[in-house]
Design an enzyme around this catalytic site. Structure first.
Site, PDB file in Angstrom:
ATOM      1  N   CYS A   1      14.148   9.366 -15.202  1.00  0.00           N
ATOM      2  CA  CYS A   1      12.743   9.368 -15.615  1.00  0.00           C
ATOM      3  C   CYS A   1      12.621   9.779 -17.083  1.00  0.00           C
ATOM      4  O   CYS A   1      13.169   9.111 -17.949  1.00  0.00           O
ATOM      5  CB  CYS A   1      11.909  10.236 -14.681  1.00  0.00           C
TER       6      CYS A   1
ATOM      7  N   HIS B   1      13.065   7.271  -9.828  1.00  0.00           N
ATOM      8  CA  HIS B   1      13.655   8.490  -9.272  1.00  0.00           C
ATOM      9  C   HIS B   1      14.580   8.154  -8.097  1.00  0.00           C
ATOM     10  O   HIS B   1      14.102   7.955  -6.977  1.00  0.00           O
ATOM     11  CB  HIS B   1      12.552   9.433  -8.778  1.00  0.00           C
TER      12      HIS B   1
ATOM     13  N   GLU C   1      16.395  10.191  -6.503  1.00  0.00           N
ATOM     14  CA  GLU C   1      16.316  11.295  -5.549  1.00  0.00           C
ATOM     15  C   GLU C   1      15.084  11.209  -4.662  1.00  0.00           C
ATOM     16  O   GLU C   1      14.982  11.934  -3.668  1.00  0.00           O
ATOM     17  CB  GLU C   1      16.363  12.639  -6.288  1.00  0.00           C
TER      18      GLU C   1
END
Length: 217
Positions: A88, A198, A200
């Protein structure tokens, strides 16, 4: 998604005050990495991989990164061919500059380019979107073309104009997404990889992508 059988590589999540480090830690541990959250210079330099997260404003992230000597750590690792991954705003600060609210801030200048406001009817770009992977991408290996990843951002790099100038050196692999207009969604450039989205927060797809990165360490 690949099962988490990756060997235990040491990954440091750089803690410089701007990034969801706990989510990154959990995601990396899930795919088999030995993870430490720290800003300690020696730990960050000696890890197999360094992950640089980032949320918020470009200028604030750069200020926090420099305060933690993160700019020095990233530069020294890359000079030695040691893997670094940005996520990001942690990707955005790798570019030459960022422009927010008319204020220009110098980035790490690993790649030429300017992080600018997205031109779209709805901003921020928040939610799931597809990515068009670069040909031969290792980052997106094993992931279908229609796979969606989770984005949260209002700024992006909208053009790419970078060649190595050396036919013996592979050109960076640049992957794209579209929200109102095309923008850079990921880059693979030797030891330096980065994603605008992202991993994650991208479920099984993100886990596969992080596994792909760890397998290169």
């Amino acid at each position: 998604m690949s099962s988490p059988t990756t060997s235990r590589k040491k990954v440091v999540v750089l803690d410089y005050g701007f990034g969801n480090v706990r989510s990154a830690e959990r995601a990396l541990a899930h795919v088999g990495a030995d993870v430490e959250i720290t800003r300690d210079y020696d730990a960050a330099m000696n890890a197999d991989g360094l992950l640089v997260p980032g949320v918020g404003a470009f200028a604030a992230c750069m200020q926090g990164l420099r305060a933690a000597r993160g700019d020095w750590i990233v530069g020294r690792r890359l000079a030695g061919g040691r893997p670094v991954m940005g996520i990001c705003v942690g990707m955005q600060i790798l570019f030459e500059r960022g422009v927010e609210h008319g204020v220009e801030t110098e980035g790490l200048d690993e790649w030429p380019g300017t992080v600018e406001p997205l031109k779209a009817d709805v901003v921020p770009h928040m939610g799931w979107n597809t990515v068009t992977p670069a040909e031969g991408s290792r980052l997106f290996a094993g992931l279908d073309a229609g796979t969606r990843y989770y984005f949260v951002h209002s700024y992006a790099v909208r053009t790419w104009d970078f060649e190595t100038g050396n036919p013996r050196i592979d050109a960076p692999k640049v992957s794209w997404a579209t929200h109102g207009e095309p923008f850079v969604a990921a880059v693979e450039n030797g030891p330096l990889w980065a994603t605008q989205f992202h991993p994650e927060k991208s479920g099984d797809a993100g886990a596969q992508l992080l596994t792909n990165w760890i397998e290169t360490l």
